[in-house]
Motif scaffolding. Sequence first.
Motif, PDB file in Angstrom:
ATOM      1  N   GLU A 237       0.848  -1.196   0.000  1.00 29.16           N
ATOM      2  CA  GLU A 237       0.000   0.000   0.000  1.00 29.16           C
ATOM      3  C   GLU A 237       0.890   1.254   0.000  1.00 29.16           C
ATOM      4  O   GLU A 237       0.727   2.171  -0.802  1.00 29.16           O
ATOM      5  N   GLN A 238       1.821   1.240   0.913  1.00 30.85           N
ATOM      6  CA  GLN A 238       2.751   2.358   1.050  1.00 30.85           C
ATOM      7  C   GLN A 238       3.507   2.593  -0.255  1.00 30.85           C
ATOM      8  O   GLN A 238       3.598   3.724  -0.753  1.00 30.85           O
ATOM      9  N   ALA A 239       4.032   1.513  -0.809  1.00 32.15           N
ATOM     10  CA  ALA A 239       4.858   1.628  -2.022  1.00 32.15           C
ATOM     11  C   ALA A 239       4.021   2.145  -3.191  1.00 32.15           C
ATOM     12  O   ALA A 239       4.463   2.999  -3.959  1.00 32.15           O
ATOM     13  N   MET A 240       2.786   1.607  -3.312  1.00 29.11           N
ATOM     14  CA  MET A 240       1.977   2.023  -4.455  1.00 29.11           C
ATOM     15  C   MET A 240       1.520   3.469  -4.314  1.00 29.11           C
ATOM     16  O   MET A 240       1.470   4.220  -5.270  1.00 29.11           O
ATOM     17  N   ARG A 241       1.191   3.857  -3.081  1.00 26.77           N
ATOM     18  CA  ARG A 241       0.774   5.246  -2.866  1.00 26.77           C
ATOM     19  C   ARG A 241       1.937   6.202  -3.147  1.00 26.77           C
ATOM     20  O   ARG A 241       1.749   7.254  -3.731  1.00 26.77           O
ATOM     21  N   ASP A 242       3.122   5.807  -2.726  1.00 28.07           N
ATOM     22  CA  ASP A 242       4.298   6.646  -3.002  1.00 28.07           C
ATOM     23  C   ASP A 242       4.478   6.828  -4.499  1.00 28.07           C
ATOM     24  O   ASP A 242       4.783   7.923  -4.972  1.00 28.07           O
ATOM     25  N   ARG A 243       4.287   5.742  -5.230  1.00 28.81           N
ATOM     26  CA  ARG A 243       4.450   5.782  -6.679  1.00 28.81           C
ATOM     27  C   ARG A 243       3.432   6.766  -7.285  1.00 28.81           C
ATOM     28  O   ARG A 243       3.767   7.571  -8.148  1.00 28.81           O
ATOM     29  N   LYS A 244       2.207   6.683  -6.800  1.00 30.69           N
ATOM     30  CA  LYS A 244       1.145   7.565  -7.313  1.00 30.69           C
ATOM     31  C   LYS A 244       1.457   9.028  -6.989  1.00 30.69           C
ATOM     32  O   LYS A 244       1.322   9.917  -7.829  1.00 30.69           O
ATOM     33  N   ARG A 245       1.894   9.262  -5.754  1.00 37.34           N
ATOM     34  CA  ARG A 245       2.217  10.636  -5.353  1.00 37.34           C
ATOM     35  C   ARG A 245       3.302  11.197  -6.248  1.00 37.34           C
ATOM     36  O   ARG A 245       3.231  12.339  -6.719  1.00 37.34           O
ATOM     37  N   ARG A 246       4.322  10.387  -6.473  1.00 37.68           N
ATOM     38  CA  ARG A 246       5.449  10.830  -7.298  1.00 37.68           C
ATOM     39  C   ARG A 246       4.973  11.175  -8.699  1.00 37.68           C
ATOM     40  O   ARG A 246       5.304  12.227  -9.238  1.00 37.68           O
ATOM     41  N   SER A 247       4.151  10.311  -9.276  1.00 39.79           N
ATOM     42  CA  SER A 247       3.752  10.569 -10.660  1.00 39.79           C
ATOM     43  C   SER A 247       2.852  11.804 -10.737  1.00 39.79           C
ATOM     44  O   SER A 247       2.938  12.569 -11.694  1.00 39.79           O
ATOM     45  N   LEU A 248       2.017  12.020  -9.717  1.00 45.74           N
ATOM     46  CA  LEU A 248       1.189  13.238  -9.721  1.00 45.74           C
ATOM     47  C   LEU A 248       2.066  14.482  -9.643  1.00 45.74           C
ATOM     48  O   LEU A 248       1.859  15.458 -10.367  1.00 45.74           O
ATOM     49  N   MET A 249       3.041  14.438  -8.759  1.00 44.33           N
ATOM     50  CA  MET A 249       3.917  15.608  -8.603  1.00 44.33           C
ATOM     51  C   MET A 249       4.702  15.844  -9.890  1.00 44.33           C
ATOM     52  O   MET A 249       4.860  16.988 -10.328  1.00 44.33           O
ATOM     53  N   GLU A 250       5.149  14.751 -10.523  1.00 43.96           N
ATOM     54  CA  GLU A 250       5.866  14.900 -11.793  1.00 43.96           C
ATOM     55  C   GLU A 250       4.976  15.509 -12.870  1.00 43.96           C
ATOM     56  O   GLU A 250       5.462  16.169 -13.776  1.00 43.96           O
ATOM     57  N   ASP A 251       3.678  15.283 -12.733  1.00 42.16           N
ATOM     58  CA  ASP A 251       2.732  15.828 -13.727  1.00 42.16           C
ATOM     59  C   ASP A 251       2.205  17.210 -13.349  1.00 42.16           C
ATOM     60  O   ASP A 251       1.247  17.697 -13.957  1.00 42.16           O
ATOM     61  N   GLY A 252       2.769  17.822 -12.309  1.00 38.85           N
ATOM     62  CA  GLY A 252       2.419  19.212 -12.029  1.00 38.85           C
ATOM     63  C   GLY A 252       1.371  19.427 -10.950  1.00 38.85           C
ATOM     64  O   GLY A 252       0.737  20.481 -10.889  1.00 38.85           O
ATOM     65  N   VAL A 253       1.174  18.442 -10.090  1.00 37.42           N
ATOM     66  CA  VAL A 253       0.232  18.585  -8.977  1.00 37.42           C
ATOM     67  C   VAL A 253       1.048  18.841  -7.705  1.00 37.42           C
ATOM     68  O   VAL A 253       2.048  18.169  -7.470  1.00 37.42           O
ATOM     69  N   THR A 254       0.605  19.818  -6.905  1.00 37.75           N
ATOM     70  CA  THR A 254       1.306  20.065  -5.638  1.00 37.75           C
ATOM     71  C   THR A 254       0.672  19.227  -4.538  1.00 37.75           C
ATOM     72  O   THR A 254      -0.543  19.304  -4.315  1.00 37.75           O
ATOM     73  N   LEU A 255       1.484  18.431  -3.858  1.00 39.12           N
ATOM     74  CA  LEU A 255       1.030  17.719  -2.670  1.00 39.12           C
ATOM     75  C   LEU A 255       1.745  18.388  -1.500  1.00 39.12           C
ATOM     76  O   LEU A 255       2.948  18.225  -1.340  1.00 39.12           O
ATOM     77  N   VAL A 256       0.994  19.152  -0.714  1.00 39.58           N
ATOM     78  CA  VAL A 256       1.635  19.933   0.343  1.00 39.58           C
ATOM     79  C   VAL A 256       2.330  19.005   1.339  1.00 39.58           C
ATOM     80  O   VAL A 256       3.448  19.266   1.765  1.00 39.58           O
ATOM     81  N   ASP A 257       1.675  17.908   1.661  1.00 40.41           N
ATOM     82  CA  ASP A 257       2.283  16.908   2.536  1.00 40.41           C
ATOM     83  C   ASP A 257       2.030  15.531   1.919  1.00 40.41           C
ATOM     84  O   ASP A 257       1.017  14.907   2.199  1.00 40.41           O
ATOM     85  N   PRO A 258       2.941  15.097   1.047  1.00 37.94           N
ATOM     86  CA  PRO A 258       2.687  13.847   0.320  1.00 37.94           C
ATOM     87  C   PRO A 258       2.285  12.701   1.248  1.00 37.94           C
ATOM     88  O   PRO A 258       1.413  11.909   0.909  1.00 37.94           O
ATOM     89  N   ALA A 259       2.907  12.625   2.412  1.00 37.34           N
ATOM     90  CA  ALA A 259       2.652  11.483   3.290  1.00 37.34           C
ATOM     91  C   ALA A 259       1.208  11.421   3.762  1.00 37.34           C
ATOM     92  O   ALA A 259       0.725  10.360   4.142  1.00 37.34           O
ATOM     93  N   SER A 260       0.496  12.545   3.762  1.00 35.56           N
ATOM     94  CA  SER A 260      -0.893  12.486   4.214  1.00 35.56           C
ATOM     95  C   SER A 260      -1.888  12.703   3.073  1.00 35.56           C
ATOM     96  O   SER A 260      -3.039  13.047   3.305  1.00 35.56           O
ATOM     97  N   ALA A 261      -1.433  12.477   1.853  1.00 35.82           N
ATOM     98  CA  ALA A 261      -2.347  12.511   0.702  1.00 35.82           C
ATOM     99  C   ALA A 261      -2.530  11.066   0.245  1.00 35.82           C
ATOM    100  O   ALA A 261      -1.572  10.418  -0.181  1.00 35.82           O
ATOM    101  N   PHE A 262      -3.734  10.539   0.365  1.00 31.62           N
ATOM    102  CA  PHE A 262      -4.004   9.148   0.023  1.00 31.62           C
ATOM    103  C   PHE A 262      -4.807   9.127  -1.263  1.00 31.62           C
ATOM    104  O   PHE A 262      -6.002   9.406  -1.271  1.00 31.62           O
ATOM    105  N   ILE A 263      -4.146   8.830  -2.355  1.00 31.50           N
ATOM    106  CA  ILE A 263      -4.765   8.991  -3.670  1.00 31.50           C
ATOM    107  C   ILE A 263      -4.703   7.657  -4.413  1.00 31.50           C
ATOM    108  O   ILE A 263      -3.618   7.111  -4.635  1.00 31.50           O
ATOM    109  N   ASP A 264      -5.874   7.144  -4.758  1.00 28.04           N
ATOM    110  CA  ASP A 264      -5.926   5.839  -5.427  1.00 28.04           C
ATOM    111  C   ASP A 264      -5.305   5.911  -6.809  1.00 28.04           C
ATOM    112  O   ASP A 264      -5.251   6.968  -7.443  1.00 28.04           O
TER     113      ASP A 264
END
Length: 448
Positions: A237-264
């Motif tokens: 779960e952790q690994a997949m969420r990290d992957r998603k967060r990274r790809s969103l940020m790479e695509d221009g989305v700001t995650l103020v606190d990536p660790a507390s953004a849970f995005i499917d």
Amino acid sequence: MTSFVGLVLAAGLGKRMKSSLPKALHQVAGQPMIDHVIGTLIKSGASRVITVVGHEGHILQEHLAGRSETVWQHEQLGTGHAAAQAGPALAGYAGNVIVIPGDVPLLSASAIQNLVEAHETRGYAATVLTMVVDDPDEYGRVVRDPSGHVSSIVEYRDASDEIRAVREVNTSVYCFNNHNLFNALPLLSNDNQQGEYYLTDVISVLISQNLPVGAVALDDASEGMGINSRVGLAAAEQAMRDRKRRSLMEDGVTLVDPASAFIDTQVTIGRDTVIMPFTVISGSTSIGESCSIGPYVHIRDSAIGDGCNVGPFAFVRPGTVLGARVKVGDFVEVKNSRVGEGTKIPHLSYIGDAVLGAGINIGAGTITCNYDGVAKHTTVIDDGAFVGANSNLVAPVRVGQNAYIATGSTVTTDVPAEALAIARARQENKDGWVAKRRAAQAAKEEKK
Ligand code: UD1
Ligand code: CA
């Protein structure tokens, strides 16, 4: 690259999960593990997907309907025995088969493509996908001969201390020539610690037949993680969420606190949108550009237009569609509703089964009373309407264009366009009432 068939092994009990749900249906980042696996197979180019089901097989079969063929393994006698159940389905097929367990949700499509490519260009009969890990744990060990060629896979339980020291392990993902695989499977024995027919033993059978066997190691070992327990599930779960967060940020989305953004994984978010802390965005949600979402927001299976402002403390439930620049503010719940451009629902409201036009203002505390105890009903509010604070809209009801609802109204019948609706008891002021009561009380005291 020629096409291949994907063969997913998912008949096992998943004993270590301690669950009544089949292991492959446990979710990682909002999707059952098996959905990740099948999605990856299809993305990597599988022409056909077959899943071996057994334990709670009917649940899996129903879940997979239309996405994967299924074959049954009625008794779980091991991974080799599981693969063998696909024999009739693959009879006469001359191509390659990717065998993959239902519990490797993190594997990427490119890893499968690399495996197939190596298998084909080097002309192997079987190619094992391996990974080199710091803690080889209970994975099967990949044993190589002095010249570096794979000679066997040894299960942890059957391994000597010397073999247990090997850090290259089996991911349980393989590319096989179909004929070679199904010719070897009947030759397996169950003479091992677990008394099972191990698919891993196909490797030494093929080698004994002088067939070429290769191995390809994953670049990123985290992709090969096999999930056997709840602890493993949490790690995936952790690994997949990290992957998603990274790809969103790479695509221009700001995650103020990536660790507390849970995005499917299926969620899409447009650029320049800011996701504030403690936000859960799940299911098949899409969010437009330049939105501000959070903090403390949960959005599920909804579509949010460009420039929307959702939160803090908002709950957007399935079937909601927000147009551009909609505001859904604090302690607002929206469910299965369409909300037009620029409409504001800033505080303390419940909007359910409603169709709201554009440019509407919904006052604090407005509730759509959508449920009469039997059925759900629709509330329609047309463009430009103003709904005063603390109003109840008893559905089915329609508020016309530019209409005004007086604060505190309970609206039970349609309001025409441009009209004012006042639906509350009229206020009455009783002058001098307090003094009169005081005098009456004083008189009472004196009598005592
Ligand atoms: C397996 C491999 C091991 C590898 C590891 C990687 C074998 C014998 N061992 O071990 O070398 O390092 O995966 O994660 O293959 N299944 C069936 N029917 C059965 C038994 C299992 O369909 O009778 C399915 C399970 O549902 C599961 C997959 O096969 O999806 C793998 O089984 P599991 O018990 O998880 O194998 P591991 O012990 O992890
Ligand atoms: Ca496993």
